[in-house]
Design a protein around this motif. Sequence first.
Motif, PDB file in Angstrom:
ATOM      1  N   ASP A   1       0.827  -1.214   0.000  1.00  0.00           N
ATOM      2  CA  ASP A   1       0.000   0.000   0.000  1.00  0.00           C
ATOM      3  C   ASP A   1       0.859   1.261   0.000  1.00  0.00           C
ATOM      4  OD1 ASP A   1      -2.198  -1.680   2.269  1.00  0.00           O
ATOM      5  OD2 ASP A   1      -2.543  -1.323   0.128  1.00  0.00           O
ATOM      6  N   THR A   2       2.162   1.096   0.149  1.00  0.00           N
ATOM      7  CA  THR A   2       3.067   2.240   0.135  1.00  0.00           C
ATOM      8  C   THR A   2       2.980   2.964  -1.200  1.00  0.00           C
ATOM      9  OG1 THR A   2       4.607   1.236   1.699  1.00  0.00           O
ATOM     10  CG2 THR A   2       5.488   2.944   0.241  1.00  0.00           C
ATOM     11  N   ALA A   3       2.698   4.260  -1.145  1.00  0.00           N
ATOM     12  CA  ALA A   3       2.525   5.057  -2.356  1.00  0.00           C
ATOM     13  C   ALA A   3       2.272   6.502  -1.966  1.00  0.00           C
ATOM     14  CB  ALA A   3       1.328   4.544  -3.173  1.00  0.00           C
ATOM     15  N   VAL A   4       2.268   7.366  -2.958  1.00  0.00           N
ATOM     16  CA  VAL A   4       1.739   8.716  -2.771  1.00  0.00           C
ATOM     17  C   VAL A   4       0.252   8.655  -3.099  1.00  0.00           C
ATOM     18  CG1 VAL A   4       1.816  11.123  -3.491  1.00  0.00           C
ATOM     19  CG2 VAL A   4       3.934   9.783  -3.360  1.00  0.00           C
ATOM     20  N   TYR A   5      -0.549   9.134  -2.185  1.00  0.00           N
ATOM     21  CA  TYR A   5      -2.000   9.106  -2.346  1.00  0.00           C
ATOM     22  C   TYR A   5      -2.491  10.496  -2.744  1.00  0.00           C
ATOM     23  CZ  TYR A   5      -2.307   4.411  -0.478  1.00  0.00           C
ATOM     24  OH  TYR A   5      -2.196   3.040  -0.309  1.00  0.00           O
ATOM     25  N   TYR A   6      -3.288  10.513  -3.796  1.00  0.00           N
ATOM     26  CA  TYR A   6      -3.810  11.761  -4.346  1.00  0.00           C
ATOM     27  C   TYR A   6      -5.323  11.799  -4.227  1.00  0.00           C
ATOM     28  CZ  TYR A   6       0.750  12.167  -6.634  1.00  0.00           C
ATOM     29  OH  TYR A   6       2.096  12.256  -6.896  1.00  0.00           O
ATOM     30  N   CYS A   7      -5.816  12.961  -3.906  1.00  0.00           N
ATOM     31  CA  CYS A   7      -7.246  13.203  -3.876  1.00  0.00           C
ATOM     32  C   CYS A   7      -7.637  13.944  -5.158  1.00  0.00           C
ATOM     33  CB  CYS A   7      -7.582  14.051  -2.652  1.00  0.00           C
ATOM     34  SG  CYS A   7      -9.280  14.632  -2.556  1.00  0.00           S
ATOM     35  N   VAL A   8      -8.811  13.632  -5.679  1.00  0.00           N
ATOM     36  CA  VAL A   8      -9.313  14.333  -6.852  1.00  0.00           C
ATOM     37  C   VAL A   8     -10.777  14.693  -6.637  1.00  0.00           C
ATOM     38  CG1 VAL A   8      -9.864  12.180  -8.056  1.00  0.00           C
ATOM     39  CG2 VAL A   8      -9.573  14.284  -9.370  1.00  0.00           C
ATOM     40  N   ALA A   9     -11.097  15.918  -7.003  1.00  0.00           N
ATOM     41  CA  ALA A   9     -12.483  16.388  -7.000  1.00  0.00           C
ATOM     42  C   ALA A   9     -12.902  16.534  -8.456  1.00  0.00           C
ATOM     43  CB  ALA A   9     -12.597  17.714  -6.261  1.00  0.00           C
ATOM     44  N   ARG A  10     -13.976  15.872  -8.828  1.00  0.00           N
ATOM     45  CA  ARG A  10     -14.350  15.766 -10.233  1.00  0.00           C
ATOM     46  C   ARG A  10     -15.624  16.571 -10.514  1.00  0.00           C
ATOM     47  NH1 ARG A  10     -13.289  10.008 -11.625  1.00  0.00           N
ATOM     48  NH2 ARG A  10     -11.204  10.902 -11.809  1.00  0.00           N
ATOM     49  N   THR A  11     -15.514  17.521 -11.439  1.00  0.00           N
ATOM     50  CA  THR A  11     -16.684  18.259 -11.885  1.00  0.00           C
ATOM     51  C   THR A  11     -17.014  17.855 -13.314  1.00  0.00           C
ATOM     52  OG1 THR A  11     -15.511  20.146 -12.840  1.00  0.00           O
ATOM     53  CG2 THR A  11     -15.894  20.187 -10.452  1.00  0.00           C
ATOM     54  N   VAL A  12     -18.060  18.426 -13.866  1.00  0.00           N
ATOM     55  CA  VAL A  12     -18.444  18.060 -15.227  1.00  0.00           C
ATOM     56  C   VAL A  12     -17.401  18.518 -16.228  1.00  0.00           C
ATOM     57  CG1 VAL A  12     -19.775  20.161 -15.664  1.00  0.00           C
ATOM     58  CG2 VAL A  12     -20.388  18.038 -16.854  1.00  0.00           C
ATOM     59  N   SER A  13     -16.623  19.528 -15.874  1.00  0.00           N
ATOM     60  CA  SER A  13     -15.686  20.088 -16.845  1.00  0.00           C
ATOM     61  C   SER A  13     -14.245  19.618 -16.648  1.00  0.00           C
ATOM     62  CB  SER A  13     -15.734  21.618 -16.788  1.00  0.00           C
ATOM     63  OG  SER A  13     -15.420  22.071 -15.487  1.00  0.00           O
ATOM     64  N   ARG A  14     -13.848  19.292 -15.438  1.00  0.00           N
ATOM     65  CA  ARG A  14     -12.450  18.894 -15.207  1.00  0.00           C
ATOM     66  C   ARG A  14     -12.274  18.258 -13.849  1.00  0.00           C
ATOM     67  NH1 ARG A  14      -8.240  23.519 -13.764  1.00  0.00           N
ATOM     68  NH2 ARG A  14      -7.389  21.675 -12.736  1.00  0.00           N
ATOM     69  N   ASP A  15     -11.072  17.678 -13.698  1.00  0.00           N
ATOM     70  CA  ASP A  15     -10.649  17.119 -12.413  1.00  0.00           C
ATOM     71  C   ASP A  15      -9.703  18.101 -11.727  1.00  0.00           C
ATOM     72  OD1 ASP A  15     -10.283  13.643 -13.545  1.00  0.00           O
ATOM     73  OD2 ASP A  15     -12.048  14.859 -13.093  1.00  0.00           O
ATOM     74  N   TYR A  16      -9.865  18.196 -10.410  1.00  0.00           N
ATOM     75  CA  TYR A  16      -8.963  19.005  -9.602  1.00  0.00           C
ATOM     76  C   TYR A  16      -8.193  18.061  -8.683  1.00  0.00           C
ATOM     77  CZ  TYR A  16     -11.781  22.983 -11.126  1.00  0.00           C
ATOM     78  OH  TYR A  16     -12.429  23.926 -11.887  1.00  0.00           O
ATOM     79  N   TRP A  17      -6.874  18.095  -8.816  1.00  0.00           N
ATOM     80  CA  TRP A  17      -6.013  17.168  -8.077  1.00  0.00           C
ATOM     81  C   TRP A  17      -5.294  17.881  -6.946  1.00  0.00           C
ATOM     82  CZ3 TRP A  17      -5.614  11.941  -9.021  1.00  0.00           C
ATOM     83  CH2 TRP A  17      -6.193  11.464 -10.200  1.00  0.00           C
ATOM     84  N   GLY A  18      -5.078  17.140  -5.880  1.00  0.00           N
ATOM     85  CA  GLY A  18      -4.218  17.620  -4.819  1.00  0.00           C
ATOM     86  C   GLY A  18      -2.769  17.294  -5.115  1.00  0.00           C
ATOM     87  N   GLN A  19      -1.904  17.721  -4.210  1.00  0.00           N
ATOM     88  CA  GLN A  19      -0.465  17.517  -4.388  1.00  0.00           C
ATOM     89  C   GLN A  19      -0.005  16.146  -3.951  1.00  0.00           C
ATOM     90  OE1 GLN A  19       1.722  19.777  -5.913  1.00  0.00           O
ATOM     91  NE2 GLN A  19      -0.276  20.569  -6.485  1.00  0.00           N
ATOM     92  N   GLY A  20      -0.828  15.444  -3.214  1.00  0.00           N
ATOM     93  CA  GLY A  20      -0.477  14.108  -2.780  1.00  0.00           C
ATOM     94  C   GLY A  20       0.078  14.063  -1.368  1.00  0.00           C
ATOM     95  N   THR A  21      -0.089  12.913  -0.735  1.00  0.00           N
ATOM     96  CA  THR A  21       0.466  12.686   0.603  1.00  0.00           C
ATOM     97  C   THR A  21       1.071  11.288   0.637  1.00  0.00           C
ATOM     98  OG1 THR A  21      -0.022  12.735   2.988  1.00  0.00           O
ATOM     99  CG2 THR A  21      -1.748  11.851   1.567  1.00  0.00           C
ATOM    100  N   GLN A  22       2.255  11.203   1.211  1.00  0.00           N
ATOM    101  CA  GLN A  22       2.989   9.938   1.214  1.00  0.00           C
ATOM    102  C   GLN A  22       2.473   9.012   2.305  1.00  0.00           C
ATOM    103  OE1 GLN A  22       5.719   8.842  -0.844  1.00  0.00           O
ATOM    104  NE2 GLN A  22       5.312   6.898   0.215  1.00  0.00           N
ATOM    105  N   VAL A  23       2.237   7.772   1.930  1.00  0.00           N
ATOM    106  CA  VAL A  23       1.916   6.710   2.886  1.00  0.00           C
ATOM    107  C   VAL A  23       2.992   5.640   2.745  1.00  0.00           C
ATOM    108  CG1 VAL A  23       0.304   4.874   3.476  1.00  0.00           C
ATOM    109  CG2 VAL A  23      -0.557   7.150   2.885  1.00  0.00           C
ATOM    110  N   THR A  24       3.640   5.323   3.843  1.00  0.00           N
ATOM    111  CA  THR A  24       4.682   4.306   3.847  1.00  0.00           C
ATOM    112  C   THR A  24       4.339   3.256   4.893  1.00  0.00           C
ATOM    113  OG1 THR A  24       6.349   5.938   3.207  1.00  0.00           O
ATOM    114  CG2 THR A  24       7.132   3.844   4.105  1.00  0.00           C
ATOM    115  N   VAL A  25       4.292   2.008   4.443  1.00  0.00           N
ATOM    116  CA  VAL A  25       3.967   0.897   5.336  1.00  0.00           C
ATOM    117  C   VAL A  25       5.194   0.014   5.457  1.00  0.00           C
ATOM    118  CG1 VAL A  25       2.384  -0.994   5.808  1.00  0.00           C
ATOM    119  CG2 VAL A  25       1.584   1.005   4.531  1.00  0.00           C
ATOM    120  N   SER A  26       5.700  -0.109   6.656  1.00  0.00           N
ATOM    121  CA  SER A  26       6.895  -0.914   6.883  1.00  0.00           C
ATOM    122  C   SER A  26       6.501  -2.335   7.251  1.00  0.00           C
ATOM    123  CB  SER A  26       7.738  -0.298   7.999  1.00  0.00           C
ATOM    124  OG  SER A  26       7.017  -0.314   9.221  1.00  0.00           O
ATOM    125  N   SER A  27       7.350  -3.271   6.841  1.00  0.00           N
ATOM    126  CA  SER A  27       7.046  -4.684   7.095  1.00  0.00           C
ATOM    127  C   SER A  27       7.597  -5.133   8.436  1.00  0.00           C
ATOM    128  CB  SER A  27       7.632  -5.539   5.978  1.00  0.00           C
ATOM    129  OG  SER A  27       9.009  -5.324   5.880  1.00  0.00           O
TER     130      SER A  27
END
Length: 115
Positions: A89-115
């Motif tokens: 699951d380790t990745a940069v996670y991005y949020c998107v808000a979707r309207t009829v005309s376009r997507d608005y993306w965030g800058q992302g937040t890092q999630v790191t899962v150690s074993s």
Amino acid sequence: QVEVVESGGGLVQSGGSLTLSCAASRIADTIYDMAWYRQVPGKQRELVALITRRDTTNYADAVTGRFAVSRDIAKNTVTLYMNDLKPEDTAVYYCVARTVSRDYWGQGTQVTVSS
């Protein structure tokens, strides 16, 4: 200026939990879907979870049963509850808000899962 801001990422041990939050502001159009995507270096961004205005949800197979998404339409926020996290699951996670005309993306937040 439109803002989509994620928060809540960090480092967690395998089996642990994290909650990601996202707030969208100053978007003039109606937001229909809000979603979380994730990306690891060298791979395409992939859908993790999506929620519609009617609270219909869709999850990637890899997270079904472990992650849950919810939203507050009035506040234009979306939350991703992540349980039983795995190293994959380790990745940069991005949020998107979707309207009829376009997507608005965030800058992302890092999630790191150690074993």
